[in-house]
Write a protein that holds these residues in place. Structure first.
Motif, short mmCIF file in Angstrom:
data_model
loop_
_atom_site.label_atom_id
_atom_site.label_comp_id
_atom_site.label_asym_id
_atom_site.label_seq_id
_atom_site.Cartn_x
_atom_site.Cartn_y
_atom_site.Cartn_z
N UNK A 96 0.81 -1.22 0.00
CA UNK A 96 0.00 0.00 0.00
C UNK A 96 0.84 1.27 0.00
N UNK A 97 2.16 1.13 0.19
CA UNK A 97 3.06 2.29 0.16
C UNK A 97 4.28 1.92 -0.67
N UNK A 98 5.39 2.59 -0.45
CA UNK A 98 6.56 2.41 -1.31
C UNK A 98 7.72 1.71 -0.61
N UNK A 99 7.46 1.12 0.57
CA UNK A 99 8.54 0.46 1.28
C UNK A 99 9.41 1.45 2.03
N UNK A 100 10.58 0.97 2.45
CA UNK A 100 11.46 1.79 3.28
C UNK A 100 12.04 2.98 2.51
N UNK A 101 12.30 4.08 3.20
CA UNK A 101 12.97 5.21 2.56
C UNK A 101 14.36 4.81 2.07
N UNK A 102 14.80 5.47 0.99
CA UNK A 102 16.08 5.12 0.36
C UNK A 102 17.25 5.29 1.32
N UNK A 103 17.20 6.28 2.19
CA UNK A 103 18.35 6.57 3.03
C UNK A 103 18.65 5.45 4.01
N UNK A 104 17.64 4.67 4.42
CA UNK A 104 17.91 3.54 5.31
C UNK A 104 18.25 2.29 4.51
N UNK A 105 17.65 2.14 3.32
CA UNK A 105 18.01 1.01 2.46
C UNK A 105 19.43 1.16 1.93
N UNK A 106 19.97 2.36 1.97
CA UNK A 106 21.36 2.59 1.57
C UNK A 106 22.30 1.65 2.32
N UNK A 107 22.11 1.53 3.63
CA UNK A 107 22.98 0.67 4.42
C UNK A 107 22.67 -0.81 4.17
N UNK A 108 21.39 -1.17 4.09
CA UNK A 108 21.03 -2.57 3.86
C UNK A 108 21.59 -3.07 2.54
N UNK A 109 21.44 -2.26 1.50
CA UNK A 109 21.88 -2.72 0.19
C UNK A 109 23.39 -2.56 0.01
N UNK A 110 24.02 -1.64 0.74
CA UNK A 110 25.48 -1.62 0.79
C UNK A 110 25.97 -2.93 1.41
N UNK A 111 25.28 -3.38 2.45
CA UNK A 111 25.63 -4.65 3.09
C UNK A 111 25.43 -5.82 2.13
#
Length: 419
Positions: free
Chosen positions: A344-359
């Protein structure tokens, strides 16, 4: 190039969203710049089963920059952003197999398309890709160097595979890395879940009784944010330590059978099955909203709810289905019981996914570099990689921290100095 998406003509909007997210993902951008020079994945095929969002797009762009031959499929039937999928195909040359709202048959057909890529590395969000390979594709066992797992539910499944001796290649539990769960799960899930609930219902949270099932990192993040918006938060738990923590954080803690009688909104974030079930539906308040922000759509016993309902009105609002019970009470199910924050929304904000996807990106590189040392087990990343991500993120935020002096280092490594 083979792909299966909704509409390639959505690509213009998708590209704008991908680049908008990219500006808030500086750590991943730095990794992408290095990967472009070093090509750590040259000659390797990667199959990724992830939520197809703008943030994910920047991850797969990074993997491709590192030399990988990448394909992407959806890890959830409702989480795909169709415009992003179109842009990945048209603008970045990455095959995508994902359509928002796809049925179960199409979902598994897309999984098979990702498997048909014959990957050397896989990346999962929920372990569906690994599960399908282990059950149906033994011919791939020997060529897969390793897999990455993004979410709590997937790690639970993978640890069960390891325990049962069916895991045929090493897996990095990205979810269990501090730079993922302490930020993505807590701040990302907390904010995006409320975003999904509010978009779907237009409900005012202030003054509402909000029941949260589960007080892991996702649950505590959601509880903090719901409280901050004025909700009266109740937590339900099965773990006595987490229940105690929730109570000492200032939340009411009670059994679900009692909590549902007061609830205006209920959200499950446990990773377990049938957290909300028949006995709960039978005593819920009229007009209660129920939703899930755990990975799979099993936390709410939807078949039991359907059996109790005299009438089902679908899409009374986008992503809201109305279940009318025999006594006239109405229960509103959001996003078909799937991840409300991504449906129903767009998921997590990019700034927090920055760390997850860097990992995720660095975990993939770690698997390649250590392919001869890793066994068929579930691993976490070495702490120095986490530290590097955290230092880089701080630097992009303009934050400096202290360093230990030589005297302090010596003190911390010694035992002689006492009272």
């Amino acid at each position: 190039m083979k792909y299966d998406i909704k509409d390639i003509n959505l690509a213009d909007l998708g590209k704008r969203r991908i680049l908008w997210a990219d500006k808030d993902m500086p750590v991943l951008s730095k990794i992408r710049e290095r990967f472009e020079k070093e090509k750590p994945f040259a000659g390797l095929k990667m199959s990724c089963c992830l939520h197809v969002t703008a943030e994910t797009a920047n991850l797969v762009r990074t993997l491709k920059a590192g030399g990988a031959d990448v394909v992407l499929c959806a890890s959830n039937p409702l989480s795909t952003q169709d415009d992003v999928a179109a842009s990945l195909v048209r603008d970045f040359g990455i095959p995508v197999f994902a359509i928002k709202g796809e049925d179960n048959e199409t979902y598994y057909k897309h999984l098979e398309s990702a498997i048909a890529h014959s990957p050397n590395i896989t990346m999962d969000d929920g372990a569906d890709l690994v599960s399908e390979i282990l059950k149906n594709h033994p011919e791939l066992y020997g060529q897969i160097l390793g897999s990455m797992e993004e979410t709590t539910t997937g790690v639970i499944r993978l640890k069960a595979m390891e325990k049962n001796n069916v895991l045929k290649f090493p897996v990095i539990a990205v979810n269990d890395v501090q730079t993922k769960y302490m930020f993505d799960n807590r701040y990302g899930t907390g904010q995006s879940t409320l975003d999904g609930i509010i978009r779907a219902t237009d409900v005012l949270l202030a003054g509402k009784t909000f029941v949260i099932a589960g007080y892991g990192w996702c649950g505590r993040g959601l509880a903090e944010r719901a409280k901050g918006m004025g909700a009266n938060v109740i937590v339900t738990e099965v773990n006595p330590i987490k229940a105690l923590e929730a109570a000492m954080d200032g939340f009411r803690v009670m059994e679900m059978i009692d909590a549902v009688k007061e609830a205006d909104i209920i959200c499950t974030v446990t990773g377990n099955i049938h957290v909300l079930r028949k006995e709960h539906f039978e005593v819920m308040k009229d007009g209660c909203y129920i939703c899930n922000s755990g990975h799979f759509d099993v936390e709410i016993d939807i078949p039991a709810l359907k059996e109790l309902a005299e009438e089902i009105n679908e899409n009374v609002r986008n992503f809201v289905d109305e279940y009318v019970l025999a006594d006239g009470r109405k229960i509103y199910l959001l996003a078909e019981g799937r991840l409300v924050n991504l449906s129903a929304a767009e998921g997590h904000p990019a700034s927090v996914m920055d760390m997850s996807f860097a990992t995720q990106a660095l975990a993939s590189e770690y698997v390649v570099k250590n392919k001869d040392k890793l066994e068929n087990k579930v691993y976490v990343l070495p702490e120095e990689i986490e530290q590097d991500i955290a230092f880089t993120k701080l630097a992009t935020m303009g934050i400096k921290i202290d360093q230990l002096t030589e005297e302090q280092k010596e003190y911390l490594s010694a035992w002689e100095i006492g009272t």
